[in-house]
Design a protein around this motif. Structure first.
Motif, short mmCIF file in Angstrom:
data_model
loop_
_atom_site.label_atom_id
_atom_site.label_comp_id
_atom_site.label_asym_id
_atom_site.label_seq_id
_atom_site.Cartn_x
_atom_site.Cartn_y
_atom_site.Cartn_z
N SER A 13 -101.52 24.20 59.76
CA SER A 13 -101.53 24.34 61.22
C SER A 13 -102.12 23.11 61.90
O SER A 13 -102.59 23.19 63.04
N SER A 14 -102.09 21.99 61.23
CA SER A 14 -102.65 20.76 61.79
C SER A 14 -101.69 20.12 62.79
O SER A 14 -100.48 20.40 62.79
N ASP A 15 -102.24 19.25 63.64
CA ASP A 15 -101.42 18.55 64.63
C ASP A 15 -100.41 17.61 63.96
O ASP A 15 -99.27 17.49 64.42
N ARG A 16 -100.83 16.97 62.89
CA ARG A 16 -99.94 16.00 62.23
C ARG A 16 -98.69 16.68 61.70
O ARG A 16 -97.58 16.18 61.91
N LEU A 17 -98.85 17.82 61.02
CA LEU A 17 -97.69 18.53 60.48
C LEU A 17 -96.85 19.12 61.62
O LEU A 17 -95.61 19.08 61.55
N ALA A 18 -97.50 19.63 62.66
CA ALA A 18 -96.76 20.22 63.78
C ALA A 18 -95.92 19.17 64.50
O ALA A 18 -94.77 19.42 64.89
N GLN A 19 -96.48 17.97 64.66
CA GLN A 19 -95.72 16.91 65.32
C GLN A 19 -94.52 16.48 64.47
O GLN A 19 -93.44 16.20 64.99
N THR A 20 -94.70 16.46 63.18
CA THR A 20 -93.61 16.07 62.29
C THR A 20 -92.48 17.09 62.34
O THR A 20 -91.30 16.74 62.40
N VAL A 21 -92.85 18.37 62.30
CA VAL A 21 -91.83 19.43 62.35
C VAL A 21 -91.14 19.45 63.70
O VAL A 21 -89.92 19.61 63.80
N ALA A 22 -91.90 19.28 64.80
CA ALA A 22 -91.31 19.33 66.14
C ALA A 22 -90.37 18.16 66.38
O ALA A 22 -89.51 18.23 67.27
N ALA A 23 -90.49 17.10 65.60
CA ALA A 23 -89.61 15.95 65.79
C ALA A 23 -88.17 16.26 65.39
O ALA A 23 -87.25 15.54 65.80
N GLU A 24 -87.95 17.29 64.60
CA GLU A 24 -86.59 17.65 64.21
C GLU A 24 -85.88 18.35 65.38
O GLU A 24 -86.43 19.25 66.01
N GLU A 25 -84.67 17.94 65.63
CA GLU A 25 -83.92 18.45 66.78
C GLU A 25 -83.56 19.93 66.62
O GLU A 25 -83.48 20.67 67.60
N ARG A 26 -83.34 20.37 65.39
CA ARG A 26 -82.92 21.75 65.18
C ARG A 26 -84.04 22.75 65.46
O ARG A 26 -83.78 23.94 65.64
N VAL A 27 -85.28 22.27 65.49
CA VAL A 27 -86.40 23.17 65.76
C VAL A 27 -86.46 23.52 67.24
O VAL A 27 -86.59 24.68 67.64
N ALA B 23 -94.93 20.45 69.71
CA ALA B 23 -95.92 20.53 68.63
C ALA B 23 -96.88 21.70 68.84
O ALA B 23 -97.24 22.40 67.88
N ASP B 24 -97.29 21.93 70.07
CA ASP B 24 -98.19 23.05 70.35
C ASP B 24 -97.49 24.38 70.08
O ASP B 24 -98.11 25.32 69.56
N GLU B 25 -96.21 24.50 70.44
CA GLU B 25 -95.48 25.74 70.18
C GLU B 25 -95.29 25.97 68.68
O GLU B 25 -95.34 27.11 68.21
N VAL B 26 -95.08 24.90 67.93
CA VAL B 26 -94.96 25.04 66.47
C VAL B 26 -96.27 25.52 65.89
O VAL B 26 -96.31 26.44 65.05
N ARG B 27 -97.37 24.91 66.30
CA ARG B 27 -98.67 25.26 65.76
C ARG B 27 -99.05 26.71 66.08
O ARG B 27 -99.67 27.39 65.26
N SER B 28 -98.68 27.19 67.27
CA SER B 28 -99.03 28.56 67.64
C SER B 28 -98.24 29.60 66.87
O SER B 28 -98.66 30.77 66.80
N ARG B 29 -97.12 29.20 66.27
CA ARG B 29 -96.29 30.14 65.54
C ARG B 29 -96.58 30.18 64.05
O ARG B 29 -96.00 31.00 63.33
N VAL B 30 -97.45 29.32 63.57
CA VAL B 30 -97.69 29.19 62.13
C VAL B 30 -99.04 29.80 61.78
O VAL B 30 -100.05 29.57 62.46
#
Length: 493
Positions: A76-90, A94-101
């Motif tokens: 749930s770190s910022d670094r992983l969330a930013q990396t995942v949010a960079a994908e267009e299919r997501v 980054a904050d929305e990704v982190r809140s869902r994990v």
């Protein structure tokens, strides 16, 4: 309070428990219907090391267990969330990704589980797939020492990613069951708390304890009493009328050695039904063949004439000040041996009149005129009039209303009577909650074999029914003003 008291509080206020449970279920149902379904997608990682040998394996296991705990925060770190949010299919920030994990470690293992919760089932699966891929890469990058090609720790996906077909939230059954249990507990607590703080009378036993006087009667609440306050006509065949007859019997035999002929009916405060009870008690005594005189000594708010449908005019006040003779203002009521002495004019000094020698002489003359004198008096705590009359009477009947009269006030009223050595004949619990068993037994007995059936078995003709004879002025009772109905308010349940 003992267990019996708690159970009695719950039984008396079962509707509070029921209402609380229904409200809790309603709120839970509303929240459940309005809630957006959430789907969960999960993936499981296995963490291992390249250490060799039993000693290395043991030390490596301890190392990995400590290491896996830090990977929970890494998911749930910022670094992983930013990396995942960079994908267009997501399609999330980054904050929305982190809140869902969310992540957790299986106890005493090196298994790490990650769960993604989202309102979109397909997006939850895509987010989990991206999270798994980038997490493995992130750990590989972080754990590889400078100049080395492989890290000492290896992470593999051993389960998932997969998404649940059914939403994990809301769960209707769980929510309703939980709401029902919470409502039941809260309702029971409110009922017991209300019982602890309720100082009104709920039964005759507590009334006896407060007044130190015997319970002579318990008059059940009758919903038709507002329009038919007197127990005449059809009202004479009700449980309320039967309770009044029981009161008549108990009152006549409360002291066989010294029977009371002049009885003051009073209460602690207003709106307890004492005036209506005085009227009905006089009617039941007259029905038994006694010559009864009903006196309205509530000179501040005389009501007896209004209840009985008698005309307003001269009365007790005019007799006490010497303007008229008592024989001139006595009014017969109905076809029974009942005479009524209305209150008459409202004087400026009721207490002085009721405590005067003229009042004492009047009561002596009334004893010779009739068999029993029933006197309606003002409330004891508001004025001293009731105490003054009770001292001159043979005894007082103290009326308390169930669910309304505070026990402290009734106890103070009884103490006021005892303080002047007034004789307290007993107490009456008025407008009490009906005992369903007693009511059903009363109705069942009245529904016994009719006269026609008995006559038919003997080959006789059934006698004609004797119509109930009402007093000529009974229609005036239904026309009572709103000011005269406060004593007939509904009992709180």
């Amino acid at each position: 309070m003992d267990l019996h008291t708690y159970l009695r509080a719950l039984r008396q206020r079962w509707w509070v428990v029921l209402a609380t449970v229904m409200v809790a279920l309603g709120l839970a149902g509303f929240v459940t219907v309005r809630a957006t379904p959430q789907y969960a997608s999960s993936v499981t990682f296995f963490v291992t090391s390249s250490g060799q040998g039993m000693t290395d394996a043991y030390q490596g296991s301890l190392f990995l267990q400590q290491r896996v705990k830090s990977y929970v925060d890494l998911l749930s770190s910022d670094r992983l969330a930013q990396t995942v949010a960079a994908e267009e299919r997501v399609g999330l920030t980054a904050d929305e990704v982190r809140s869902r994990v969310s992540a957790r470690v299986e106890a005493d293992t090196v298994l790490l589980s990650a769960t993604v919760t989202d309102s979109d089932q397909a997006r939850a699966l895509r987010l989990t797939e991206a999270l798994a891929a980038h997490f493995v890469k992130l750990v590989h990058s972080i754990e590889t020492p400078p100049g080395a090609k492989e890290p000492p720790i290896k992470i593999e996906v051993v389960g998932g990613p997969r998404v649940n077909a059914e939403p994990v939230s809301p769960r209707p059954v769980r929510n309703l069951v939980l709401a029902g249990v919470l409502g039941l507990v809260l309702g029971a607590a409110l009922s017991v708390l209300r019982g602890l703080t309720d100082t009104t009378f709920r039964d005759g036993e507590t009334l006896q304890e407060a007044t130190s006087a015997p319970l002579l009667g318990s008059i059940p609440y009758d919903g038709h009493a507002r329009s038919n306050p007197l127990i005449v006509g059809t009202a004479a065949q009700t449980a309320r009328a039967e309770a009044m007859r029981k009161l008549r019997t108990n009152l006549r035999f409360v002291d066989a050695q010294e029977p009371a002929r002049v009885i003051a009916v009073t209460s602690a405060v207003q709106a307890e039904g004492k005036s209506t009870l005085a009227c009905n008690l006089a009617i039941t005594l007259a029905e038994a063949g006694w010559q009864v005189l009903l006196v309205d000594a509530d000179l501040r708010r005389p009501r007896v004439a209004g209840y009985l449908g008698l005309g307003a005019g001269a009365g007790l006040t005019d007799v006490l000040i010497g303007e008229v003779a008592v024989e001139d203002v006595l009014q017969p009521w109905g076809d029974k041996s009942l005479l009524v002495l209305p209150g008459g004019s409202v004087p400026p000094n009721p207490s002085e009149l009721l405590g005067s020698k003229a009042m004492a002489d009047l009561l002596l003359s009334l004893r010779e005129l009739t068999d029993i004198v029933i006197i309606d008096t003002p409330p004891l705590l508001a004025f001293t009039d009731g105490v003054v009359v009770a001292v001159q009477a043979d005894g007082a009947l103290l009326v308390a209303r169930q669910g309304k009269t505070p026990s402290a006030q009734t106890a103070a009223a009884a103490q006021a009577l005892h303080a002047v050595s007034a004789r307290v004949l007993g107490c009456v619990l008025n407008m009490s909650k009906e005992n369903k068993i007693d009511v059903e037994q009363y109705r069942a007995y009245r529904r016994g074999a009719p006269v026609e059936t008995i006559a038919a078995t003997r080959g006789e003709e059934s006698p004609a029914a004797d119509p109930v004879r009402l007093p000529p002025n009974h229609h005036a009772v239904a026309a009572m003003s709103a000011d005269n109905t406060e004593e007939l308010d509904r009992v709180p349940r």
